[in-house]
Design a protein around this motif. Structure first.
Motif, PDB file in Angstrom:
ATOM      1  N   ASN A 219       4.766  -1.597   6.170  1.00 34.53           N
ATOM      2  CA  ASN A 219       5.155  -0.289   5.651  1.00 34.53           C
ATOM      3  C   ASN A 219       4.856  -0.151   4.165  1.00 34.53           C
ATOM      4  OD1 ASN A 219       6.033   0.794   8.066  1.00 34.53           O
ATOM      5  ND2 ASN A 219       8.135   0.055   7.818  1.00 34.53           N
ATOM      6  N   THR A 220       5.032  -1.234   3.442  1.00 36.09           N
ATOM      7  CA  THR A 220       4.712  -1.207   2.003  1.00 36.09           C
ATOM      8  C   THR A 220       3.236  -0.899   1.797  1.00 36.09           C
ATOM      9  OG1 THR A 220       6.487  -2.782   1.501  1.00 36.09           O
ATOM     10  CG2 THR A 220       4.712  -2.565  -0.120  1.00 36.09           C
ATOM     11  N   LEU A 221       2.385  -1.518   2.594  1.00 32.31           N
ATOM     12  CA  LEU A 221       0.948  -1.270   2.487  1.00 32.31           C
ATOM     13  C   LEU A 221       0.602   0.167   2.860  1.00 32.31           C
ATOM     14  CD1 LEU A 221      -0.544  -4.550   4.003  1.00 32.31           C
ATOM     15  CD2 LEU A 221      -0.735  -3.776   1.632  1.00 32.31           C
ATOM     16  N   LYS A 222       1.201   0.677   3.927  1.00 37.07           N
ATOM     17  CA  LYS A 222       0.916   2.041   4.367  1.00 37.07           C
ATOM     18  C   LYS A 222       1.315   3.067   3.304  1.00 37.07           C
ATOM     19  CE  LYS A 222       1.192   1.416   9.406  1.00 37.07           C
ATOM     20  NZ  LYS A 222       1.987   1.730  10.624  1.00 37.07           N
ATOM     21  N   GLN A 223       2.506   2.909   2.749  1.00 36.57           N
ATOM     22  CA  GLN A 223       2.986   3.845   1.738  1.00 36.57           C
ATOM     23  C   GLN A 223       2.119   3.788   0.477  1.00 36.57           C
ATOM     24  OE1 GLN A 223       7.159   2.990   1.171  1.00 36.57           O
ATOM     25  NE2 GLN A 223       7.564   3.094   3.378  1.00 36.57           N
ATOM     26  N   ALA A 224       1.746   2.580   0.089  1.00 31.09           N
ATOM     27  CA  ALA A 224       0.921   2.427  -1.109  1.00 31.09           C
ATOM     28  C   ALA A 224      -0.471   3.020  -0.891  1.00 31.09           C
ATOM     29  CB  ALA A 224       0.810   0.951  -1.477  1.00 31.09           C
ATOM     30  N   ALA A 225      -1.043   2.777   0.278  1.00 28.21           N
ATOM     31  CA  ALA A 225      -2.375   3.312   0.577  1.00 28.21           C
ATOM     32  C   ALA A 225      -2.361   4.838   0.555  1.00 28.21           C
ATOM     33  CB  ALA A 225      -2.864   2.804   1.930  1.00 28.21           C
ATOM     34  N   PHE A 226      -1.282   5.443   1.071  1.00 27.06           N
ATOM     35  CA  PHE A 226      -1.171   6.906   1.046  1.00 27.06           C
ATOM     36  C   PHE A 226      -1.140   7.417  -0.403  1.00 27.06           C
ATOM     37  CE2 PHE A 226       1.454  10.754   0.829  1.00 27.06           C
ATOM     38  CZ  PHE A 226       0.724  11.593   1.664  1.00 27.06           C
ATOM     39  N   LYS A 227      -0.345   6.779  -1.250  1.00 29.18           N
ATOM     40  CA  LYS A 227      -0.258   7.190  -2.657  1.00 29.18           C
ATOM     41  C   LYS A 227      -1.611   7.034  -3.354  1.00 29.18           C
ATOM     42  CE  LYS A 227       4.626   5.948  -3.217  1.00 29.18           C
ATOM     43  NZ  LYS A 227       5.580   5.026  -3.910  1.00 29.18           N
ATOM     44  N   LEU A 228      -2.283   5.940  -3.064  1.00 33.14           N
ATOM     45  CA  LEU A 228      -3.581   5.693  -3.692  1.00 33.14           C
ATOM     46  C   LEU A 228      -4.632   6.691  -3.223  1.00 33.14           C
ATOM     47  CD1 LEU A 228      -3.474   1.813  -3.488  1.00 33.14           C
ATOM     48  CD2 LEU A 228      -3.662   3.145  -5.607  1.00 33.14           C
ATOM     49  N   GLN A 229      -4.584   7.029  -1.952  1.00 33.86           N
ATOM     50  CA  GLN A 229      -5.516   8.039  -1.443  1.00 33.86           C
ATOM     51  C   GLN A 229      -5.272   9.383  -2.119  1.00 33.86           C
ATOM     52  OE1 GLN A 229      -5.287   8.757   2.784  1.00 33.86           O
ATOM     53  NE2 GLN A 229      -7.410   9.446   2.873  1.00 33.86           N
ATOM     54  N   GLU A 230      -4.009   9.745  -2.272  1.00 33.00           N
ATOM     55  CA  GLU A 230      -3.655  10.994  -2.947  1.00 33.00           C
ATOM     56  C   GLU A 230      -4.130  10.992  -4.399  1.00 33.00           C
ATOM     57  OE1 GLU A 230      -1.424  13.850  -1.688  1.00 33.00           O
ATOM     58  OE2 GLU A 230      -2.703  13.060  -0.098  1.00 33.00           O
ATOM     59  N   ALA A 231      -4.137   9.792  -5.001  1.00 39.79           N
ATOM     60  CA  ALA A 231      -4.549   9.665  -6.408  1.00 39.79           C
ATOM     61  C   ALA A 231      -6.056   9.601  -6.575  1.00 39.79           C
ATOM     62  CB  ALA A 231      -3.908   8.423  -7.011  1.00 39.79           C
ATOM     63  N   GLY A 232      -6.794   9.560  -5.440  1.00 37.32           N
ATOM     64  CA  GLY A 232      -8.251   9.598  -5.515  1.00 37.32           C
ATOM     65  C   GLY A 232      -8.950   8.270  -5.390  1.00 37.32           C
ATOM     66  N   SER A 233      -8.240   7.216  -5.004  1.00 38.44           N
ATOM     67  CA  SER A 233      -8.903   5.922  -4.804  1.00 38.44           C
ATOM     68  C   SER A 233      -9.925   6.022  -3.687  1.00 38.44           C
ATOM     69  CB  SER A 233      -7.873   4.839  -4.474  1.00 38.44           C
ATOM     70  OG  SER A 233      -8.518   3.655  -4.041  1.00 38.44           O
ATOM     71  N   GLU A 234     -11.077   5.395  -3.883  1.00 36.22           N
ATOM     72  CA  GLU A 234     -12.115   5.382  -2.860  1.00 36.22           C
ATOM     73  C   GLU A 234     -11.856   4.313  -1.801  1.00 36.22           C
ATOM     74  OE1 GLU A 234     -15.870   4.986  -4.786  1.00 36.22           O
ATOM     75  OE2 GLU A 234     -15.747   6.927  -5.805  1.00 36.22           O
ATOM     76  N   SER A 235     -10.961   3.387  -2.079  1.00 37.17           N
ATOM     77  CA  SER A 235     -10.648   2.316  -1.123  1.00 37.17           C
ATOM     78  C   SER A 235      -9.146   2.049  -1.151  1.00 37.17           C
ATOM     79  CB  SER A 235     -11.430   1.052  -1.463  1.00 37.17           C
ATOM     80  OG  SER A 235     -11.210   0.680  -2.820  1.00 37.17           O
ATOM     81  N   PRO A 236      -8.331   3.018  -0.752  1.00 32.82           N
ATOM     82  CA  PRO A 236      -6.869   2.898  -0.904  1.00 32.82           C
ATOM     83  C   PRO A 236      -6.260   1.725  -0.154  1.00 32.82           C
ATOM     84  CG  PRO A 236      -7.440   4.788   0.474  1.00 32.82           C
ATOM     85  CD  PRO A 236      -8.710   4.309  -0.144  1.00 32.82           C
ATOM     86  N   SER A 237      -6.677   1.489   1.088  1.00 34.08           N
ATOM     87  CA  SER A 237      -6.094   0.394   1.868  1.00 34.08           C
ATOM     88  C   SER A 237      -6.453  -0.963   1.276  1.00 34.08           C
ATOM     89  CB  SER A 237      -6.568   0.471   3.325  1.00 34.08           C
ATOM     90  OG  SER A 237      -6.108   1.652   3.944  1.00 34.08           O
ATOM     91  N   LEU A 238      -7.710  -1.112   0.854  1.00 36.65           N
ATOM     92  CA  LEU A 238      -8.143  -2.365   0.243  1.00 36.65           C
ATOM     93  C   LEU A 238      -7.418  -2.592  -1.082  1.00 36.65           C
ATOM     94  CD1 LEU A 238      -9.985  -4.836   0.135  1.00 36.65           C
ATOM     95  CD2 LEU A 238     -11.735  -3.389  -0.920  1.00 36.65           C
ATOM     96  N   ASP A 239      -7.322  -1.540  -1.897  1.00 34.67           N
ATOM     97  CA  ASP A 239      -6.617  -1.663  -3.179  1.00 34.67           C
ATOM     98  C   ASP A 239      -5.181  -2.128  -2.958  1.00 34.67           C
ATOM     99  OD1 ASP A 239      -8.918  -0.690  -4.291  1.00 34.67           O
ATOM    100  OD2 ASP A 239      -8.063   1.196  -4.998  1.00 34.67           O
ATOM    101  N   ALA A 240      -4.503  -1.492  -2.000  1.00 36.82           N
ATOM    102  CA  ALA A 240      -3.107  -1.848  -1.729  1.00 36.82           C
ATOM    103  C   ALA A 240      -2.994  -3.300  -1.296  1.00 36.82           C
ATOM    104  CB  ALA A 240      -2.535  -0.921  -0.661  1.00 36.82           C
ATOM    105  N   ALA A 241      -3.881  -3.733  -0.412  1.00 36.99           N
ATOM    106  CA  ALA A 241      -3.832  -5.102   0.090  1.00 36.99           C
ATOM    107  C   ALA A 241      -4.072  -6.121  -1.017  1.00 36.99           C
ATOM    108  CB  ALA A 241      -4.859  -5.274   1.208  1.00 36.99           C
ATOM    109  N   VAL A 242      -5.067  -5.866  -1.856  1.00 36.36           N
ATOM    110  CA  VAL A 242      -5.381  -6.807  -2.937  1.00 36.36           C
ATOM    111  C   VAL A 242      -4.217  -6.904  -3.921  1.00 36.36           C
ATOM    112  CG1 VAL A 242      -6.890  -7.199  -4.926  1.00 36.36           C
ATOM    113  CG2 VAL A 242      -7.872  -6.511  -2.741  1.00 36.36           C
ATOM    114  N   LEU A 243      -3.625  -5.759  -4.257  1.00 35.08           N
ATOM    115  CA  LEU A 243      -2.511  -5.762  -5.205  1.00 35.08           C
ATOM    116  C   LEU A 243      -1.283  -6.455  -4.631  1.00 35.08           C
ATOM    117  CD1 LEU A 243      -2.828  -2.147  -6.648  1.00 35.08           C
ATOM    118  CD2 LEU A 243      -3.505  -4.290  -7.744  1.00 35.08           C
TER     119      LEU A 243
END
Length: 285
Positions: free
Chosen positions: A9-33
């Motif tokens: 759930n932490t990854l899903k929520q973070a990926a959604f926020k990153l996608q909204e912020a314009g990240s081109e790779s939100p799921s990958l960014d969330a996982a790496v962080l």
């Protein structure tokens, strides 16, 4: 803690926020962080999706996530970027190594079989190009030069961390640290090549990278012109000079090579089918 704070759930929520912020790779960014915050490998995320994070882990992750939501590159947040299958330490004093630059390494390796001699990497930054070549050509000596002493120190640290002993790094402006009688079989460079008025400088990761490593006068060509002119005194006969450059600069860079008398001048494309690397051969008169 509830299931809301599970790995999944932490990854899903973070990926959604990153996608909204314009990240081109939100799921990958969330996982790496999250891996960095937890000090765990990527496999941990898949193996333990229901693992509940404690408050300290959540805090560590959220601190990193906020920086990414503000646009800071993931590589600067975690202090590392992979290049040529090598984990390189990075810092805001250097450019972040990019996959397209591996094309320059491939071409340099192709040309290395045509001529012996040491290799010179100008504007080495993290040491990515120099270390990739040194790792593939352990019998060759590789020198990397960067204007910034901080970059020289970082590249030296990367060489030590990777156990690469045939690369060394110097600090100075282009050829200034090189001994006057030194000769190289290959000179490679990913120099500043972006025009100072390029709108891309205000977008994406480059907003956080050092302008001195990105921007050059004369429509981004000033450093390429300088290196092309002065490289001739440091190249062995039949030695190669090559640059990474902007996708619209192939014609201009070939013209610079030809104006300086280089032979076999050619531009090759990157993985996205854009002009990216131009090279030429020095033939002594």
């Amino acid at each position: 803690m509830t299931a809301e704070f599970s790995v999944e759930n932490t990854l899903k929520q973070a990926a959604f926020k990153l996608q909204e912020a314009g990240s081109e790779s939100p799921s990958l960014d969330a996982a790496v962080l999250l891996c960095h915050a937890l000090n765990k490998p990527r496999s941990f995320l898949f193996t333990w999706p229901d693992k509940i994070l404690d408050s300290e882990q959540i805090t560590q992750f959220e601190q990193r996530l906020i920086r990414r939501l503000q646009g800071e590159p993931v590589a600067y947040i975690i202090g590392e970027r992979e290049f040529w299958s090598m984990p390189l330490k990075v810092s805001p004093t250097t450019l972040i190594p990019r996959p397209d630059t591996e094309r320059l390494v491939e071409i340099a390796l192709d040309k290395s079989v045509l001529i012996d001699g040491p290799i010179l990497d100008l504007g080495t930054g993290t040491g990515a190009i120099a270390l990739a070549l040194a790792s593939e050509l352990p019998q060759r000596q590789v020198i990397g030069i960067d204007l910034m002493p901080e970059a020289q120190a970082l590249a030296t640290e990367n060489a030590q961390r990777l156990g690469i002993s045939n690369a060394r790094f110097l600090s100075g402006s282009w050829f200034s640290p090189v001994e006057a009688e030194a000769k190289f079989g290959l000179i490679v460079s990913n120099p500043p090549y972006i025009d100072e008025n390029d709108p891309h400088l205000s977008q994406g990761d480059v907003r956080f990278e050092p302008l001195s490593a990105l921007v050059a006068p004369d429509n981004g060509l000033a450093d390429i012109k300088h290196i092309t002119e002065h490289a001739k005194q440091f190249l062995l006969d039949q030695g190669w000079l090559m640059f990474e450059h902007g996708y619209q600069q192939g014609d201009a860079v070939r013209a610079i090579f030809l104006s300086q008398g280089y032979d076999q001048v050619e531009t090759l494309k990157d993985y996205g089918n854009n002009d990216r690397v131009t090279f030429g051969r020095f033939v002594s008169k």
